[in-house]
Every structure is written in structure tokens, then in C-alpha cells.
Design an enzyme around this catalytic site. Structure first.
Site, short mmCIF file in Angstrom:
data_model
loop_
_atom_site.label_atom_id
_atom_site.label_comp_id
_atom_site.label_asym_id
_atom_site.label_seq_id
_atom_site.Cartn_x
_atom_site.Cartn_y
_atom_site.Cartn_z
N TYR A 139 -11.45 5.88 2.39
CA TYR A 139 -10.83 4.56 2.30
C TYR A 139 -11.78 3.55 1.67
CZ TYR A 139 -6.67 5.80 4.99
OH TYR A 139 -5.48 6.35 5.40
N HIS A 157 1.75 4.45 -2.87
CA HIS A 157 1.84 5.91 -2.74
C HIS A 157 3.19 6.40 -3.26
CE1 HIS A 157 -1.88 6.57 -0.69
NE2 HIS A 157 -1.55 5.93 0.42
N GLU A 211 -6.35 7.25 -2.09
CA GLU A 211 -5.98 5.92 -1.61
C GLU A 211 -6.17 4.84 -2.68
OE1 GLU A 211 -4.50 5.35 1.16
OE2 GLU A 211 -4.77 7.34 2.06
N HIS A 218 3.29 6.39 -7.03
CA HIS A 218 2.44 7.49 -7.47
C HIS A 218 3.22 8.80 -7.39
CE1 HIS A 218 -1.98 9.19 -7.27
NE2 HIS A 218 -1.32 9.61 -8.32
N HIS A 270 0.83 -1.20 0.00
CA HIS A 270 0.00 0.00 0.00
C HIS A 270 0.87 1.25 0.00
CE1 HIS A 270 -3.69 2.31 1.09
NE2 HIS A 270 -2.79 3.12 1.62
N GLU A 271 1.83 1.31 0.92
CA GLU A 271 2.66 2.50 1.01
C GLU A 271 3.57 2.64 -0.21
OE1 GLU A 271 1.87 4.71 3.00
OE2 GLU A 271 0.58 3.49 4.28
#
Length: 705
Positions: free
Chosen positions: A635, A486, A511, A489, A482-483
């Protein structure tokens, strides 16, 4: 596969982290003064009748870009620096930037020029990003009080904005500096993994805690204890300690929600939620509330069914004579883990042996490098860049930090992309959750020169010991994906203005790209490629993978009901019936009563009027103070978008490089530089749908948002 050869030198050196407390404040004041001069010059040189985007907005935006290249780094120190004085100076710098932002947003002389540009913008041919900047900048001034007539109410609004900034800074400091724990007898930790117990602080032989062990309320101690401690009373004590670890934040939180409501009403909105949602993808509180309540009603029965099964497991575990018929909040992680092990043969401790942190990180970077056309290389100053010092001094803030240079692969031209930092272990004073921080945005400067991004993944995984590396449980693997989503991105975004860079999208979309990448953690081939046993180098077995995948939706009803709990709480405190109602609120009682009522998990049995005031969990995380106010529902909404993208484009062939690059260029590169719904529709070729979200949950009937 060996990394591709990259150019010898990067065109830009990584940021330096060599500030002192004094220099942070000096640099902050210099940047503020620089910005004030630019603003004054625009006001001095531009007449109302001659105001255009080029002579009014563009100088301000170019200055904002220049400032961002330094200010992001300055305010980042508060999250990671091992030096308490630097953290404090960084917080003070953030406060100064915030106060200057309020001052700027209440400059009527600037606003009248921007208002004139907006009214006459049809006479200029603006690209979509510049038009969006103009509209958002105009809205910023209205949202900061210039729609309020000059006088006492506007001054009151200005004071509120300043106080809100102070409250946010103090709240985050309390979380970062939190150092509480609980002393326990060794026998109270029966069942807790040995590597967790071994690293706990031991009581001094001549002190009151002789022979005891100190368990901290940070993730690497807390989660394994709640999942494995056999003693229910231990779990209860640790749970309540965690829920009360930052009680000094309660008055800060309640003052914040009161001031937010007052500010929204001064602006002419009925409540803070209506004000905040105006600029989101989902613009109506009614639409958000309907979505949340619909999902709650459809998950309620499943949640109760899941609790019934977990109660049977608890009864069998405790024995008929000891079982009291209750299923408590501190029971859930323990019996959820037991259910996975006994009924699905999923042992998270054994699974973690196949995911040592460092080798898993390398495998993740290689996988997403292939998908998105990137190469991640361990940073080597001698090979990558001219730096006089000839070492890493100044380029990291702590010895734990890993630094990578990022490049396009050969097929995409082999050009430099940016820098990626990983700061993965907990320490005192560090940001205590998981997040991605941009320390330098990617943008083109006023001369057309490209500036390259630097971004940091901050996590808190268990530290390696003398006998074991840091090992990732599957949910930690998902968090890391998930991180990293980011981070990618942030790296590949290409925008003209720093405020739209990377993850700087509207909140109910930002998210989605990261949640989309979580799906790779449930794909058999990807799990095999990522895995390597820390002792044997073997890949995880097909049987273990299939058992893990079968368990994906085990107790998912309770998981999403917990997400709904926080989302509904967030909407309720920011959408009160009246200002008088919010002034009388007891946020902890509301938070805990909703937690018990929505999930049907039981809290402590306290008698009397304040029976739900057993903890203050709403102030143990930063989201509702740090930008997710009236936005935590994002979320869940983002999950709808993420699964729609995954099922439509990637599920059949998750490592399809053609689709990976299309996704990179059409979704990630755009950042927030155009309306997010347009970005989604352009990529999907249609309006987003909810079918994949409900299908993934096992709820076959889809309803529109």
C-alpha cells in the site's frame, strides 16, 4: 450531459446468479475433472523431447481461461450471497479448487514437461505475456514443493499447503459471519449523529436490554460512533469490542504464520517474507524494511507533534481538572474530527450532505467515463440484450445490487466493454470491508472470440433511511474512488491469459492505479462536479472545498504511522529469527505493542506480563490471511508509484482525455501481462521516483527505495 446512444444489444449477457448449494459443488467438481483431463492429455500426448509452449503450456492456459469464466463466480457467492447455505457451498468450492491447485502444482509429470519448455524456450518466439506465463508457471511448481526431493518432506509440504487453504477459508468465514455488537444506554451515545442512532436495534421491553440500543461493529455504526461519541468510556468500550470481535481467528492466524514459515524453510528460504518477495517489484526484504524504517524515523517527530496538538484540544475539551494527560487509541478519531471542525472548518457531516451515494456514483462514472473514454449505462435488459426471461431475475444476487453495462464512447468506437455491479450496503454474512471482485475476466478464447469482463464493487456504506439517502463522508468518497479504480482496471484490461487480467499484477503495484484515482477527491473542480446537496441540489461551496483541501495533511503523520504499524508487523511475523521464535509468538501482544510504540497512541492500562493483550486487531481484517502476507507494505510502495504518475501526468489537467486514454492503454490494459516496472517506465518515460510521495506528505527530502 446525456449518455451517448449505444448499440441495441450487447454481444454477451451478464453472468447469472441462480446457483444452488448443490449446483455450486457439482459445477466445481465438473471444472476440476475437466482440468484434470486436459492435464492428463498433455502428459499422455507430449514427449519430453518434443515439449513446446504450444503443445504444453497453451492447452493448460486455455483451460485455465475457460475455468476462470465460471470459477470466479462460484467462489464469489461466499462474499455476498444472502443465503448462508450458498455461502457455505461457495467456501467449500473454493476449498476444492484450492486442493486441486495444490494437486496440480505437485504433478511432477507436468513439471518435467514445463521445465523442458523453459530450458528450450529460446528456440520458440514467444510474446512477452506468454514468456511471463511460462516463467511464472515454472516457478509455481517449484514454490509448491517440486524443488523438494520426493519423500517425507515433500509430503509434509503438501499437507501444509492444504491446511493453509483450510485456515484461510475458516478465517474469512468468521469475519463475514461476525455479528457481534454492544448494548448501550441512549445517553452513552451522546454526540453520535441522529441517523446512526435511529437505525440501531432497540432492546425488547420485556428483556434485559430494555431501553438500550445495540451498536454493531460494522463500519456504518463503528466509525461514526468513534468519531462523535462524547463519552470517552463509550468510545473505549466500543473500541475494545471491535478489537475483540473475532477472537476465534487468533489460533487460526498463529497456526498460519507458523505453517508459512515451515513451508518456506522446506523450500530452502530463510523465511516466508524472502519467499514471497522474490516475485514482487521490490524483491528484497532488506529493501522493504529499510523503506519502512526510514519512513518511520522521518514521521516519528511529526507524529509526536500531532499528538501534542491533539492533547491540547482534549485538555480544552475536558477541562483542566478532568484531563489526565493521556491520549488513547479510542480518542483519536474523536479529536481528529474535532480538530478538523474547529481549526479547519471541516464538518464531515455537513460535507456528506453534498455527496448522496447514488448521485455521487453517477457523477463519478460520468467523470471517469470522460477521462477514459467509457460510458456507464443503467442496465436495461429490454434495450441492451436478448434474454428470454425479460427481467432482472438471476442477474443480481440481492435487491440492493445495481448493474451497469459499460461501453467505449463514440470517439473510441462505441463497442461493448463489460458489466459493472455495485453492492454498497452492509448485511449479515456479507464481506465486511471494501473490495473489488472480478466475476468474469476479459480474455480471448481459443477460437479468438472476445469474452467481456464482469466486476463487482463491494462496500459497506450506511443504508438510506426514510428521511435521508446514504450520505458519503469525504473519506468514504475516497474509498469509493479507490474501489472504482480497481473496477475500471478490471474492465479495460486486455490480456491473453486470465491470471494476468486487470488487477492481477504483482502485489506491490496492484493498488497504484486505485490510489492514483484517489487524488481526484482533492481537486476543487472535480469535487464541485461530484457534489449535489441531497435537499437543495446545490454544489459544495468553494470555501468548504478550500477548507477540506487545507486539511488534507492534518494528522497525516499519525495516519501513515498506522500504515507503518501494520506493514512492520506483517514483515516481522513473516521474517522471524528462527522457526522456534515464530512458534513462541503472541501475535496480539506484538501487534498491540507495535501499534502503541510506532504511533505513540496509548492503549488500555493493563498491568503485568501480558499488558498488551487487550485486543486482537490483527485478526479483524483479511489482508494478512488473504494474499497480503509479507505484502502489506505494498500500500505504501504503490502510493509512491501512484503519486509519481499523478504529479507527472495528471495534476496540471486532471481531466485531460488524451492522457486518460494513454493511461488506459499503457497502464490499465496491460494488467499483469508484462513486468510492472516495464509498464511504469514505458508510461512515464523514465524510472519511477519518490519525490512526489514525499512532497505530498510535506517531507521535502526524497530518498530512493
Amino acid at each position: 450531459m446525456p449518455p451517448e446512444r449505444k448499440p441495441k444489444y450487447a454481444p454477451q449477457q451478464p453472468p447469472l446468479f441462480m446457483a444452488s448449494p448443490r449446483s455450486l459443488i457439482q459445477d466445481t467438481k465438473r471444472l476440476i475433472e475437466q482440468s484434470r483431463k486436459v492435464q492428463d492429455e498433455v502428459v499422455r500426448s507430449v514427449q519430453l523431447k518434443t515439449a513446446t509452449f504450444a503443445n504444453t503450456l497453451l492447452p493448460l492456459a486455455q483451460n485455465e481461461n475457460r475455468v476462470a469464466l465460471e470459477s470466479h463466480t462460484i467462489t464469489f457467492y461466499q462474499a455476498v450471497s444472502p443465503d448462508a447455505a450458498l455461502r457455505d457451498a461457495s467456501r467449500e468450492a473454493k476449498k476444492l479448487f484450492s486442493e486441486f491447485g495444490i494437486e496440480t502444482a505437485m504433478r511432477e509429470d507436468l513439471f518435467v514437461l514445463i521445465d523442458a519448455v523453459l530450458r528450450d524456450s529460446q528456440d520458440e518466439t514467444l510474446d512477452i505475456e506468454s514468456q511471463l506465463l511460462l516463467e511464472k508457471e515454472h516457478k509455481k511448481y517449484l514454490s509448491n514443493g517440486l524443488g523438494i526431493p520426493a519423500g517425507p518432506e515433500r509430503e509434509a509440504f503438501k499437507k501444509i499447503k492444504k491446511r493453509l487453504s483450510e485456515l484461510s477459508t475458516e478465517f474469512q468465514k468468521n469475519l463475514n459471519e461476525e455479528n457481534l455488537g454492544i448494548w448501550l444506554e441512549p445517553q452513552e451515545l451522546e454526540g453520535v449523529p441522529g441517523d446512526v442512532v435511529e437505525r440501531l436495534e432497540k432492546g425488547q421491553d420485556d428483556g434485559p436490554n430494555k431501553d438500550k440500543l445495540r451498536l454493531m461493529f460494522q463500519y456504518p455504526d463503528y466509525f461514526p460512533t468513534m468519531s462523535h461519541a462524547r463519552n470517552s468510556e463509550t468510545r473505549r468500550k466500543v473500541f475494545l469490542g471491535y478489537e475483540n470481535k473475532c477472537n476465534q481467528n487468533v489460533p487460526l492466524f498463529e497456526e498460519t504464520i507458523i505453517l508459512r514459515d515451515k513451508a518456506a524453510r522446506l523450500l530452502g528460504y530463510p523465511d516466508h517474507a524472502t519467499f514471497r518477495l522474490e516475485d514482487k517489484m521490490i524483491k528484497s526484504p532488506h529493501t522493504v524494511n529499510s523503506f519502512l524504517e526510514d519512513l518511520r524515523s522521518r514521521l516519528a517527530v511529526r507524529g509526536c507533534e500531532e499528538i501534542d496538538k491533539l492533547k491540547q484540544l482534549k485538555k480544552a475539551d475536558m477541562g483542566v481538572e478532568k484531563y489526565d494527560g493521556h491520549y488513547y487509541l479510542w480518542d483519536h478519531r474523536f479529536y481528529h474530527r474535532m480538530m478538523l471542525e474547529q481549526q479547519f472548518s471541516v464538518d464531515q457531516q455537513k460535507i456528506s450532505e453534498y455527496f448522496p451515494l447514488n448521485t455521487t456514483v453517477q457523477a463519478m462514472l460520468e467523470a471517469f467515463g470522460r477521462l477514459f473514454g467509457l460510458v456507464f449505462s443503467d442496465f436495461d435488459l429490454k434495450d441492451r440484450i436478448h434474454i428470454a426471461a425479460g427481467d432482472r431475475s438471476g442477474h443480481i444476487w440481492h435487491e440492493d445490487v445495481q448493474l451497469f453495462s459499460v461501453w467505449d464512447d463514440k470517439a473510441d468506437g462505441g463497442e461493448f466493454v463489460g458489466y459493472l455491479y455495485l453492492d454498497l450496503y452492509p448485511r449479515q454474512g456479507k464481506f465486511s470491508h471494501a473490495a473489488n471482485f472480478n466475476v468474469q475476466p476479459s480474455l480471448s478464447d481459443a477460437d479468438g472470440n472476445r469474452r467481456y469482463p464482469a466486476t463487482v464493487l463491494v462496500c459497506n456504506f450506511s443504508r438510506p433511511t426514510s428521511t435521508k439517502p446514504s450520505l458519503l463522508k469525504h473519506d468514504e468518497l475516497v474509498m469509493l474512488f479507490h474501489e472504482l479504480g480497481h473496477g475500471i482496471h478490471d474492465h479495460v484490461s486486455k490480456t491473453a491469459y486470465s491470471r494476468f487480467h486487470g488487477t492481477m499484477t504483482v502485489q506491490d503495484f496492484c493498488e497504484a492505479p486505485s490510489q492514483m484515482l484517489e487524488n481526484w477527491c482533492w481537486m476543487p473542480l472535480q469535487l464541485q462536479c461530484l457534489s449535489r446537496h441531497y435537499l437543495t441540489d446545490e454544489n459544495i461551496s468553494e470555501d468548504m472545498i478550500q477548507n477540506l483541501i487545507r486539511s488534507k495533511n492534518v494528522n497525516s503523520g499519525l495516519f501513515y504511522l498506522r500504515q507503518l504499524h501494520v506493514s512492520i508487523f506483517d514483515m516481522m511475523i513473516h521474517q522471524p529469527e528462527s522457526h522456534d521464535a515464530i512458534e513462541k509468538i503472541n501475535s496480539s501482544e506484538l501487534y498491540n505493542s507495535l501499534w502503541e510504540g510506532i504511533t505513540q497512541l496509548e492503549g488500555p492500562k493493563i498491568q503485568g506480563e501480558h499488558r498488551y493483550e487487550w485486543g486482537h486487531g490483527e485478526v479483524t481484517f483479511f489482508h494478512l490471511m488473504g494474499g497480503y502476507d509479507a505484502g502489506y507494505y505494498g500500500y505504501l510502495i504503490s502510493k509512491v508509484f501512484a503519486l509519481d504518475i499523478f504529479y507527472e501526468v495528471f495534476k496540471r489537467d486532471p481531466m485531460n482525455p488524451k492522457e486518460g486514454r494513454r493511461y488506459r492503454h499503457m497502464i490499465l490494459e496491460k494488467g499483469g501481462s508484462q513486468p510492472e516496472m516495464r509498464t511504469l517506465v514505458d508510461f512515464l518515460g523514465r524510472q519511477p521516483r519518490t519525490e512526489a510521495f514525499y512532497k505530498d506528505l510535506g517531507l521535502t527530502e526524497a530518498r530512493s527505495i
